[in-house]
Structure formats: C-alpha cells, structure tokens
Design a protein around this motif. Structure first.
Motif, short mmCIF file in Angstrom:
data_model
loop_
_atom_site.label_atom_id
_atom_site.label_comp_id
_atom_site.label_asym_id
_atom_site.label_seq_id
_atom_site.Cartn_x
_atom_site.Cartn_y
_atom_site.Cartn_z
N THR A 11 127.72 83.54 124.32
CA THR A 11 129.02 82.93 124.03
C THR A 11 129.49 83.41 122.66
O THR A 11 128.69 83.95 121.89
CB THR A 11 128.92 81.39 124.01
N PRO A 12 130.76 83.19 122.32
CA PRO A 12 131.23 83.54 120.98
C PRO A 12 130.47 82.79 119.88
O PRO A 12 130.37 83.28 118.75
CB PRO A 12 132.70 83.14 120.99
N ALA A 13 129.89 81.64 120.21
CA ALA A 13 129.15 80.85 119.22
C ALA A 13 127.68 81.28 119.13
O ALA A 13 126.95 80.81 118.28
CB ALA A 13 129.22 79.37 119.58
N GLY A 14 127.24 82.16 120.01
CA GLY A 14 125.85 82.59 120.06
C GLY A 14 125.29 82.40 121.45
O GLY A 14 126.02 82.11 122.40
N VAL A 15 123.99 82.57 121.58
CA VAL A 15 123.34 82.43 122.88
C VAL A 15 122.97 80.98 123.12
O VAL A 15 122.36 80.33 122.26
CB VAL A 15 122.09 83.33 122.97
N VAL A 16 123.34 80.47 124.28
CA VAL A 16 122.98 79.12 124.70
C VAL A 16 122.00 79.28 125.87
O VAL A 16 122.28 80.03 126.80
CB VAL A 16 124.22 78.33 125.17
N THR A 17 120.85 78.60 125.79
CA THR A 17 119.86 78.68 126.84
C THR A 17 119.80 77.37 127.61
O THR A 17 119.73 76.30 127.01
CB THR A 17 118.46 79.00 126.26
N SER A 18 119.83 77.48 128.92
CA SER A 18 119.74 76.32 129.77
C SER A 18 118.51 76.46 130.66
O SER A 18 118.20 77.55 131.12
CB SER A 18 120.99 76.23 130.66
N VAL A 19 117.82 75.35 130.88
CA VAL A 19 116.71 75.32 131.82
C VAL A 19 117.18 74.51 133.02
O VAL A 19 117.46 73.31 132.89
CB VAL A 19 115.45 74.70 131.19
N ILE A 20 117.32 75.17 134.16
CA ILE A 20 117.79 74.52 135.38
C ILE A 20 116.85 74.88 136.52
O ILE A 20 116.03 75.79 136.39
CB ILE A 20 119.25 74.91 135.73
N THR A 21 116.99 74.19 137.62
CA THR A 21 116.12 74.49 138.75
C THR A 21 116.44 75.87 139.30
O THR A 21 117.59 76.33 139.27
CB THR A 21 116.27 73.45 139.88
#
Length: 71
Positions: A32-42
């Motif tokens: 993203t423009p704000a940096g990397v966002v990491t999500s843990v999802i199934t």
C-alpha cells in the motif's frame, strides 16, 4: 475507492505482493502507499476470494488494542 458500508476507518488500498499459503492459514502481504500490510486469513478464504499476487484489494485494519514498546 474505499468501501464505506463497513465500519472500519483504517482502509488501505493496494495490491497483493506475496501469499504464503499454509494448510489452514495463509499470510497475505499487501503493498500500500503506507507500506506493506500483512494479513493472516484462512487458506480457504484465499481460494474463495481467488486472491493472487497482483490482485487489487483493500486491507481493513481494526484493532481494540495498540501496544507500545520503548526502544
């Protein structure tokens, strides 16, 4: 574009940079423009949403707690 029908203030539009798929859960890195966002999802959700590297997504961040550590 942001989705306004969901009560989440922190929405980050971006594209999927990497998916590390596991047997039950997967890590999805969104650039993203704000940096990397990491999500843990199934892993099931990754497949049902047909997520792939390069897919355009919105990462929603909602937290009831913010922790701070002194450096």
């Amino acid at each position: 574009m942001s989705i306004k029908s969901i009560n989440v203030r922190n929405q980050f539009r971006g594209s999927i940079k990497e998916i590390i798929e596991g047997p039950v859960v997967s890590e999805v890195d969104v650039s993203t423009p704000a940096g990397v966002v990491t999500s843990v999802i199934t892993t099931r959700s990754v497949k049902e949403l047909d997520l792939k590297v390069g897919s355009e997504v919105i990462a929603f961040v909602k937290s009831t707690e913010v922790s701070i550590a002194k450096l």
